[in-house]
Design a protein around this motif. Structure first.
Motif, mmCIF file in Angstrom:
data_model
loop_
_atom_site.group_PDB
_atom_site.id
_atom_site.type_symbol
_atom_site.label_atom_id
_atom_site.label_comp_id
_atom_site.label_asym_id
_atom_site.label_seq_id
_atom_site.Cartn_x
_atom_site.Cartn_y
_atom_site.Cartn_z
ATOM 1 N N ASN A 59 -57.750 -59.634 -39.112
ATOM 2 C CA ASN A 59 -56.430 -59.747 -39.477
ATOM 3 C C ASN A 59 -55.990 -61.164 -38.675
ATOM 4 O O ASN A 59 -55.538 -62.020 -39.536
ATOM 5 C CB ASN A 59 -55.598 -58.654 -38.980
ATOM 6 C CG ASN A 59 -55.495 -57.388 -39.973
ATOM 7 O OD1 ASN A 59 -56.222 -57.603 -41.050
ATOM 8 N ND2 ASN A 59 -55.275 -56.506 -39.521
ATOM 9 N N GLU A 60 -56.231 -61.405 -37.456
ATOM 10 C CA GLU A 60 -56.040 -62.536 -36.795
ATOM 11 C C GLU A 60 -56.905 -63.715 -37.522
ATOM 12 O O GLU A 60 -56.078 -64.679 -37.637
ATOM 13 C CB GLU A 60 -56.410 -62.353 -35.195
ATOM 14 C CG GLU A 60 -55.572 -61.501 -34.572
ATOM 15 C CD GLU A 60 -55.858 -61.399 -32.941
ATOM 16 O OE1 GLU A 60 -56.973 -62.011 -32.729
ATOM 17 O OE2 GLU A 60 -55.073 -60.782 -32.340
ATOM 18 N N TYR A 61 -57.958 -63.545 -37.804
ATOM 19 C CA TYR A 61 -58.719 -64.478 -38.243
ATOM 20 C C TYR A 61 -58.168 -64.967 -39.812
ATOM 21 O O TYR A 61 -58.018 -66.103 -40.133
ATOM 22 C CB TYR A 61 -60.215 -64.165 -38.435
ATOM 23 C CG TYR A 61 -60.969 -64.995 -39.244
ATOM 24 C CD1 TYR A 61 -61.516 -66.372 -38.554
ATOM 25 C CD2 TYR A 61 -61.610 -65.094 -40.219
ATOM 26 C CE1 TYR A 61 -62.337 -67.338 -38.956
ATOM 27 C CE2 TYR A 61 -62.161 -66.053 -41.222
ATOM 28 C CZ TYR A 61 -62.606 -67.099 -40.525
ATOM 29 O OH TYR A 61 -63.342 -68.018 -40.968
ATOM 30 N N ARG A 62 -57.936 -63.794 -40.521
ATOM 31 C CA ARG A 62 -57.232 -64.186 -41.908
ATOM 32 C C ARG A 62 -55.978 -64.848 -41.854
ATOM 33 O O ARG A 62 -55.764 -65.803 -42.617
ATOM 34 C CB ARG A 62 -57.252 -62.893 -42.559
ATOM 35 C CG ARG A 62 -56.561 -62.935 -44.123
ATOM 36 C CD ARG A 62 -56.162 -61.706 -44.617
ATOM 37 N NE ARG A 62 -57.395 -60.781 -44.771
ATOM 38 C CZ ARG A 62 -57.513 -59.580 -44.331
ATOM 39 N NH1 ARG A 62 -56.529 -59.081 -43.523
ATOM 40 N NH2 ARG A 62 -58.594 -58.981 -44.715
ATOM 41 N N SER A 63 -54.989 -64.460 -40.731
ATOM 42 C CA SER A 63 -53.820 -64.915 -40.578
ATOM 43 C C SER A 63 -54.052 -66.570 -40.361
ATOM 44 O O SER A 63 -53.557 -67.559 -40.794
ATOM 45 C CB SER A 63 -53.048 -64.301 -39.409
ATOM 46 O OG SER A 63 -51.791 -65.221 -39.267
ATOM 47 N N MET A 64 -55.180 -66.891 -39.376
ATOM 48 C CA MET A 64 -55.089 -68.170 -38.905
ATOM 49 C C MET A 64 -55.711 -69.074 -40.074
ATOM 50 O O MET A 64 -55.439 -70.174 -40.380
ATOM 51 C CB MET A 64 -56.329 -68.280 -37.660
ATOM 52 C CG MET A 64 -56.714 -69.708 -37.107
ATOM 53 S SD MET A 64 -57.653 -69.505 -35.796
ATOM 54 C CE MET A 64 -59.151 -68.958 -36.463
ATOM 55 N N LEU A 65 -56.866 -68.470 -40.938
ATOM 56 C CA LEU A 65 -57.400 -69.077 -42.111
ATOM 57 C C LEU A 65 -56.130 -69.263 -42.957
ATOM 58 O O LEU A 65 -56.149 -70.527 -43.415
ATOM 59 C CB LEU A 65 -58.296 -68.341 -42.662
ATOM 60 C CG LEU A 65 -59.164 -69.045 -43.906
ATOM 61 C CD1 LEU A 65 -60.013 -70.130 -43.238
ATOM 62 C CD2 LEU A 65 -60.153 -67.845 -44.489
ATOM 63 N N GLN A 66 -55.116 -68.476 -43.303
ATOM 64 C CA GLN A 66 -53.990 -68.719 -44.341
ATOM 65 C C GLN A 66 -53.373 -70.032 -43.611
ATOM 66 O O GLN A 66 -52.995 -70.809 -44.576
ATOM 67 C CB GLN A 66 -53.401 -67.650 -44.237
ATOM 68 C CG GLN A 66 -53.897 -66.170 -45.142
ATOM 69 C CD GLN A 66 -53.210 -65.086 -45.337
ATOM 70 O OE1 GLN A 66 -52.395 -65.024 -44.656
ATOM 71 N NE2 GLN A 66 -53.579 -64.186 -46.078
ATOM 72 N N GLN A 67 -52.987 -69.910 -42.372
ATOM 73 C CA GLN A 67 -52.419 -70.866 -41.782
ATOM 74 C C GLN A 67 -52.960 -72.558 -42.218
ATOM 75 O O GLN A 67 -52.170 -73.215 -42.266
ATOM 76 C CB GLN A 67 -51.954 -70.653 -40.401
ATOM 77 C CG GLN A 67 -50.993 -69.464 -40.280
ATOM 78 C CD GLN A 67 -50.751 -69.183 -38.659
ATOM 79 O OE1 GLN A 67 -51.539 -69.900 -37.811
ATOM 80 N NE2 GLN A 67 -49.919 -68.308 -38.599
ATOM 81 N N GLN A 68 -54.365 -72.258 -41.643
ATOM 82 C CA GLN A 68 -54.903 -73.511 -41.903
ATOM 83 C C GLN A 68 -55.103 -74.213 -43.364
ATOM 84 O O GLN A 68 -54.956 -75.213 -43.676
ATOM 85 C CB GLN A 68 -56.386 -73.436 -41.279
ATOM 86 C CG GLN A 68 -56.552 -73.221 -39.981
ATOM 87 C CD GLN A 68 -57.976 -73.093 -39.326
ATOM 88 O OE1 GLN A 68 -58.836 -72.879 -40.265
ATOM 89 N NE2 GLN A 68 -58.144 -73.145 -38.053
ATOM 90 N N ILE A 69 -55.082 -73.160 -44.366
ATOM 91 C CA ILE A 69 -54.997 -73.633 -45.709
ATOM 92 C C ILE A 69 -53.701 -74.022 -46.097
ATOM 93 O O ILE A 69 -53.619 -74.992 -46.742
ATOM 94 C CB ILE A 69 -55.619 -72.285 -46.591
ATOM 95 C CG1 ILE A 69 -56.939 -71.840 -46.244
ATOM 96 C CG2 ILE A 69 -55.249 -72.698 -48.069
ATOM 97 C CD1 ILE A 69 -57.463 -70.510 -47.115
ATOM 98 N N ALA A 70 -52.682 -73.318 -45.647
ATOM 99 C CA ALA A 70 -51.323 -73.661 -45.866
ATOM 100 C C ALA A 70 -51.039 -75.107 -45.399
ATOM 101 O O ALA A 70 -50.481 -76.016 -46.035
ATOM 102 C CB ALA A 70 -50.244 -72.844 -45.325
ATOM 103 N N LEU A 71 -51.663 -75.466 -44.126
ATOM 104 C CA LEU A 71 -51.321 -76.796 -43.610
ATOM 105 C C LEU A 71 -52.273 -77.739 -44.273
ATOM 106 O O LEU A 71 -51.574 -78.780 -44.457
ATOM 107 C CB LEU A 71 -51.919 -76.594 -41.993
ATOM 108 C CG LEU A 71 -51.825 -77.844 -41.336
ATOM 109 C CD1 LEU A 71 -50.411 -78.496 -40.974
ATOM 110 C CD2 LEU A 71 -52.453 -77.738 -39.677
#
Length: 447
Positions: free
Chosen positions: A16-28
């Motif tokens: 979940n943390e990895y998914r959240s971090m990945l989503q943040q990176q994609i949004a950024l």
């Protein structure tokens, strides 16, 4: 078993943390891409606007130079010609096609109406409003209202002298002169207040503000103000020195306010050519009307701004009259960009003057047609006719703006810079500049 459950929960948390971090990176990443696209778009628009504006400046300089050379040669030729040469009988012209018989109920064709510079709908609109006054006029010879109006429109539109028009209409030159003066008098008497209606109501001001904002993006602007010098004959005026403008030729000044569609809202033409724009503004009725104008205000950057006019550097900077920043090396990019947007807003009055003198050629030939005392009446008539033609959708031909004859070449317009500024006017201009800078692409004029 418990150890496996703990291990599974830890794995889920890590995922979940990895998914959240990945989503943040994609949004950024997407945000950076959008910002990059926006910056590229703004840079492209800025370069395009700058290039177009530079090309227009070069074209306008070249055009002014050519017109100045032609007008100088034309004025030298007039000085060399004997004074009597202007009054010599002219040779028959190709237009003498006998298309204008002075019959009582003659209906003009589309070809004939084209020489009047208006279409049938505009002609009929004028005729319906002026027929009674033109019919009842006690002028010799007896002519119908339709024929009087046709004669006057032909002279005003083509700028032909009275003798040429008389030959074409099979009349005496005195009858042509009488028809023109009668028509101008009746148009000013009956139509001026209907067609040039300033001050405006609050509803009309709001409508004008909305149209200018759609055109330029600048808020609270409802009109542009400017002036045009109309040539007059120096020998026909008292105190002739007052009429000599800074370019050395005699003129009467037309000062006007126009809306974004190029319709005249206010006109005045009582000032001689050597009057500067600041004195002319203060002496005219426009100044008092704007000072007393009860128009809707708008909050711009925490200050209340009155309805505004855009003017060029000839005019003073006032709380209701916004002029461009003076061009200096210390100008900020925002100030340069504001000047470009303001110039786009003022383009409507430049275009209106061009269409006015293009459609009504008599304005450039007043100096050879009538005495200076009659010129203001002709100017007002042409402004009223301009509004009626635009209102009725009478088409304008680009060929009318071209100078096919030497008489069509107007002398170069005078230009000067006004140094009068008010503190309130400066504050309004700075707030408008900030408003435009925050909401629209920055356009820098390198010239």
């Amino acid at each position: 078993m418990e150890a496996d459950m703990v291990s599974n929960r830890a794995i889920v948390e890590i995922v979940n943390e990895y998914r959240s971090m990945l989503q943040q990176q994609i949004a950024l990443h997407l945000k950076r891409q959008r910002d990059h696209i926006v910056r590229m778009r703004r840079r492209f628009l800025s370069k395009l606007a700058r290039r177009l504006h530079r090309n227009y400046i070069l074209y306008d300089r070249h055009r002014r130079s050519l017109l100045s050379d032609v007008s100088f040669l034309n004025m030298r030729r007039r000085e060399v010609q004997p004074a009597t040469s202007r009054h010599r009988a002219q040779q028959p012209v190709p237009e003498q096609l006998h298309l204008f018989p002075a019959s009582s109920e003659h209906e003009f064709t589309e070809e004939q109406l084209e020489r009047f510079r208006i279409n049938h709908a505009t002609f009929q609109c004028l005729y319906d409003q002026l027929e009674h006054e033109l019919e009842d006029a006690d002028c010799e010879p007896a002519m119908t209202a339709r024929m009087r109006m046709g004669v006057a429109l032909y002279v005003l539109g083509t700028g032909k002298d009275f003798e040429s028009a008389a030959t074409l209409f099979h009349l005496h030159s005195r009858a042509v002169r009488a028809s023109v003066h009668l028509f101008c008098s009746v148009v000013n008497k009956l139509l001026r207040d209907r067609q040039i209606d300033f001050p405006l109501s609050r509803k009309h001001i709001r409508c004008g503000v909305k149209e200018f904002e759609e055109l330029v993006g600048m808020p609270q602007v409802f009109g542009a103000i400017g002036c045009l010098h109309i040539p007059v004959e120096r020998g026909t005026v008292k105190d002739a020195a007052k009429y000599i403008n800074s370019k050395g030729w005699s003129s009467i000044i037309l000062q006007a306010i126009v809306d974004s569609r190029g319709r005249f809202l206010d006109v005045s033409c009582e000032h001689p050519g050597n009057t500067n724009a600041a004195d002319m503004l203060i002496q005219s009725s426009i100044y008092q009307r704007m000072e007393q104008l009860d128009g809707p205000c708008q909050k711009i950057d925490k200050i209340s701004v009155l309805p505004l006019l855009l003017g060029d550097g000839k005019y003073p900077l006032l709380p209701w009259l916004i002029t461009p920043y003076q061009t200096t090396a210390q100008m900020t990019p925002a100030e340069r960009s504001f000047n470009v947007y303001a110039a786009k807003g003022r383009a409507c009055i430049v275009r209106t003057f061009e269409r006015l003198v293009g459609r009504w050629k008599a304005l450039n030939r007043c100096s050879t047609m009538v005495a200076a005392s009659c010129v203001p009446e002709i100017i007002l008539t042409c402004c009223i006719l301009h509004n009626i033609a635009e209102q009725n959708g009478s088409p304008y031909k680009d060929a009318w703006s071209e100078c096919h004859n030497e008489e069509d070449v107007a002398p170069e317009q005078p230009n000067w810079e006004c140094q009068i500024t008010s503190m309130d006017g400066e504050e309004v201009r700075n707030r408008l500049s900030k408003f435009m800078h925050e909401r629209f692409p920055l356009i820098v004029d390198d010239d």
